[in-house]
Motif scaffolding. Structure first.
Motif, PDB file in Angstrom:
ATOM      1  N   VAL A  20       2.888  -1.412  76.240  1.00  0.00           N
ATOM      2  CA  VAL A  20       2.151  -0.396  77.012  1.00  0.00           C
ATOM      3  C   VAL A  20       2.542  -0.530  78.488  1.00  0.00           C
ATOM      4  N   ALA A  21       2.749   0.578  79.146  1.00  0.00           N
ATOM      5  CA  ALA A  21       3.198   0.580  80.545  1.00  0.00           C
ATOM      6  C   ALA A  21       2.119   0.035  81.464  1.00  0.00           C
ATOM      7  N   ASP A  22       2.570  -0.587  82.617  1.00  0.00           N
ATOM      8  CA  ASP A  22       1.643  -1.183  83.566  1.00  0.00           C
ATOM      9  C   ASP A  22       0.662  -0.155  84.123  1.00  0.00           C
ATOM     10  N   MET A  23       1.144   1.069  84.321  1.00  0.00           N
ATOM     11  CA  MET A  23       0.284   2.126  84.840  1.00  0.00           C
ATOM     12  C   MET A  23      -0.922   2.315  83.914  1.00  0.00           C
ATOM     13  N   ASN A 122      -2.884   7.439  73.439  1.00  0.00           N
ATOM     14  CA  ASN A 122      -1.754   6.514  73.475  1.00  0.00           C
ATOM     15  C   ASN A 122      -1.354   6.108  72.060  1.00  0.00           C
ATOM     16  N   ASN A 123      -0.192   6.642  71.628  1.00  0.00           N
ATOM     17  CA  ASN A 123       0.302   6.346  70.268  1.00  0.00           C
ATOM     18  C   ASN A 123       0.706   4.881  70.109  1.00  0.00           C
ATOM     19  N   GLN A 126      -2.272   2.903  69.279  1.00  0.00           N
ATOM     20  CA  GLN A 126      -2.641   3.194  67.883  1.00  0.00           C
ATOM     21  C   GLN A 126      -1.832   2.319  66.927  1.00  0.00           C
ATOM     22  N   LEU A 127      -0.506   2.299  67.173  1.00  0.00           N
ATOM     23  CA  LEU A 127       0.389   1.545  66.285  1.00  0.00           C
ATOM     24  C   LEU A 127       0.102   0.046  66.370  1.00  0.00           C
ATOM     25  N   ASN A 128      -0.132  -0.442  67.585  1.00  0.00           N
ATOM     26  CA  ASN A 128      -0.435  -1.874  67.745  1.00  0.00           C
ATOM     27  C   ASN A 128      -1.722  -2.265  67.014  1.00  0.00           C
ATOM     28  N   ILE A 129      -2.738  -1.423  67.161  1.00  0.00           N
ATOM     29  CA  ILE A 129      -4.013  -1.688  66.468  1.00  0.00           C
ATOM     30  C   ILE A 129      -3.800  -1.702  64.963  1.00  0.00           C
ATOM     31  N   LEU A 130      -3.044  -0.712  64.475  1.00  0.00           N
ATOM     32  CA  LEU A 130      -2.776  -0.608  63.038  1.00  0.00           C
ATOM     33  C   LEU A 130      -2.040  -1.833  62.523  1.00  0.00           C
TER      34      LEU A 130
END
Length: 545
Positions: A20-23, A122-123, A126-130
């Motif tokens: 995930v980007a720092d922003m 944020n997709n 989503q993917l990380n959680i999954l």
């Protein structure tokens, strides 16, 4: 002020925000609430509503479920970089487990609304959680499988122990012989918990001791300990279980025992043997479990075994009492028959002896007649005494006598019997006074003791008889130079049907002796050592008592 752990670097380390980007991370920080949980703090309970997602910044937590039996099962341990509480936010259900801080733990929490907005926008998140949920489900599956395997293994062990206990119960109920039964119980206990050796003590309530039997060379000896002495005595007195995993590093263990025996004790389990009512009747002392120290499961097994063992011991004792009672009854019937059959002929012999003495006019014939009368009376009275003892009848004909005259009279007859057996009689009679007693019964007591002493000296020897005033009592001692007797025989010598070193007799002699002395409110003691001889000590109240 304590430095905050809620930084972009720490969020980037969390599995939910990988790539995930720092922003975006800076934006997420603004949504977060930093919280600290001390060790053992329950962060949330099972079956509560979930309102926040937790990101672990530092520390460690555990996720657990409690079964309906109260047992806690750990589903997972999570550390820095993990997150938890997501499932309740995703499915809108209550919490499915309890979460507890294992140590001081810092978390960043995000509200349900912010979490929902974050997923929608944020997709990558989503993917990380999954991926994390999938990984955790696989881990949970394996945990469940491992727990099932462990439960099955424990069940097998319990079934094995139960079968072992059933087999043990069958084994220990296979004998009504007390000595053999104690061997069976000990062997069963040793085998069942994989001990190298052990000792089984039984409690003697009357003497305040515990006792056991042991093999010393080819001789079986009896070991006795006062309650409270040694580990076994301590356990018998307190009822505590003493499980020592490392004997030589435990101050309760006495290494002198090993020095004397040459055996090396590594671990030890000493625990009480209780009956169905929880009363202590003995002590198990197990040594050197194979493969390590004794476990709580070993303690549980011996505790269960002790109930079966106590029932078997009680049955064996009852059986012995029944056998003894039947034997006494049989002896009583025999004595009754003998008295019935011989009373008339013995009476005739006695009359003939009196006539011989009166008409002979010969001193030697008179002495022979007196001896005949004496032996006839002795035989009839002895048979009557056996009959009375077998029926539990107790009667005394107490009269005041000059004790020295009684002793001199009985020793004169005893000496004749001893001389025939090559036994020398030594007299040390230092008491002159009056005593109230049943002269006939006391005389038979002295005959019995002297007869036993004679039998203990088959190759001849010396019997020393002494009397002494010990302040209100006369002490009478019979000391022989015979074979002596072992400790276990000495302790049982006053029990019915106990004999040692004799091929004849009923085994009731010393039981009757003890009964007669008790009826006179006296005391009787015995000292004996194998190969050195025996001393029988009697104390009777004097007229000055």
């Amino acid at each position: 002020m304590e430095q905050s752990l809620l930084t972009v670097e720490n969020l980037r380390f969390n599995s939910a925000f990988k790539y995930v980007a720092d922003m975006n991370l800076n934006a997420i920080i603004k949504m977060c609430k930093e919280e600290k949980f001390p060790a053992n703090t329950v962060i949330f309970q099972e079956n509560t509503r979930g309102e926040r997602l937790y990101l672990i910044l530092d520390g460690r937590i555990k996720i657990t479920k409690v079964t309906k039996y109260g047992a806690e099962t750990v589903l997972a341990y999570l550390t820095k970089g993990d997150f938890f509480g997501e499932m309740e936010l995703l499915d809108d259900q209550v919490r499915s487990a309890r979460t507890t801080a294992v140590e001081l733990t810092s978390c960043a929490s995000i509200s349900k609304q912010d979490f929902d907005n974050m997923l929608k926008s944020n997709n990558i998140i989503q993917l990380n959680i999954l991926r994390s949920i999938t990984k955790r489900l696989r881990s949970a599956d394996q945990t469940i499988v491992n727990e099932l395997d462990r439960t099955v293994e424990i069940s097998k062990q319990h079934i094995g122990k139960l079968n072992m206990l059933i087999d043990a119960a069958k084994t220990i109920n296979s004998s009504l012989d007390l000595d053999k039964l104690l061997e069976i119980i000990l062997e069963t206990a040793i085998k069942s918990i994989s001990a190298d050796r052990g000792t089984l003590y039984l409690q003697d309530e009357l003497k305040g001791e515990i006792w056991s039997k042991a093999l010393r060379g080819s001789e079986v000896i009896e070991i006795r300990l006062p309650l409270g002495k040694g580990l076994a005595g301590y356990v018998a007195k307190t009822g505590e279980i003493v499980n020592i995993p490392d004997a030589y590093n435990d101050p309760r263990f006495n290494p002198e025992v090993d020095k004397k025996s040459g055996y090396r004790t590594n671990n030890m389990l000493t625990m009480p043997m209780r009956n169905r009512d929880g009363k202590i009747i003995g002590v198990f002392q197990m040594l050197n479990k194979k493969g390590g120290p004794f476990s709580p499961q070993d303690e549980e097994f011996l505790n269960a075994l002790s109930i079966h063992a106590s029932v078997a011991i009680e049955n064996a004792r009852l059986a012995q009492e029944m056998v003894q009672s039947e034997r006494l009854s049989a002896v009583g019937r025999m004595a009754s028959t003998i008295i019935h059959d011989i009373k008339n002929p013995m009476g005739t012999l006695r009359v003939y002896a009196q006539v011989m003495k009166k008409k002979s006019g010969n001193e030697e014939a008179g002495k022979l007649a007196d001896e005949m009368i004496h032996q006839v009376d002795r035989f009839v009275n002895m048979t009557q005494e056996i009959l009375d003892f077998s029926k539990g009848v107790s009667s005394t004909n107490i009269e005041e006598v000059e004790f020295s005259e009684t002793m001199e009279g009985v020793l004169m007859f005893i000496e004749k019997d001893l001389t025939k057996a090559n036994v020398k009689l030594e007299k040390k009679l230092n008491f002159n006074g009056k005593v109230k007693l049943d002269q006939d019964k006391i005389v038979r007591v002295f005959y019995n003791i002297a007869g036993n002493a004679r039998d203990a000296m088959p190759d001849g020897g010396t019997l020393t008889v002494s009397t002494e005033d010990i302040g209100g009592m006369v002490k009478i001692e019979f000391t022989d130079t015979g074979t002596g007797m072992p400790e276990e025989v000495k302790r049982k010598i006053f029990e019915p049907f106990v004999t040692y070193g004799k091929k004849h007799g009923t085994g009731l002699g010393m039981s009757i002796v003890k009964k007669v002395i008790d009826d006179h409110k006296g005391k009787i003691e015995i000292e004996s050592e194998l190969g050195k001889g025996t001393t029988i000590r009697i104390m009777l109240p004097t007229m000055q008592a």
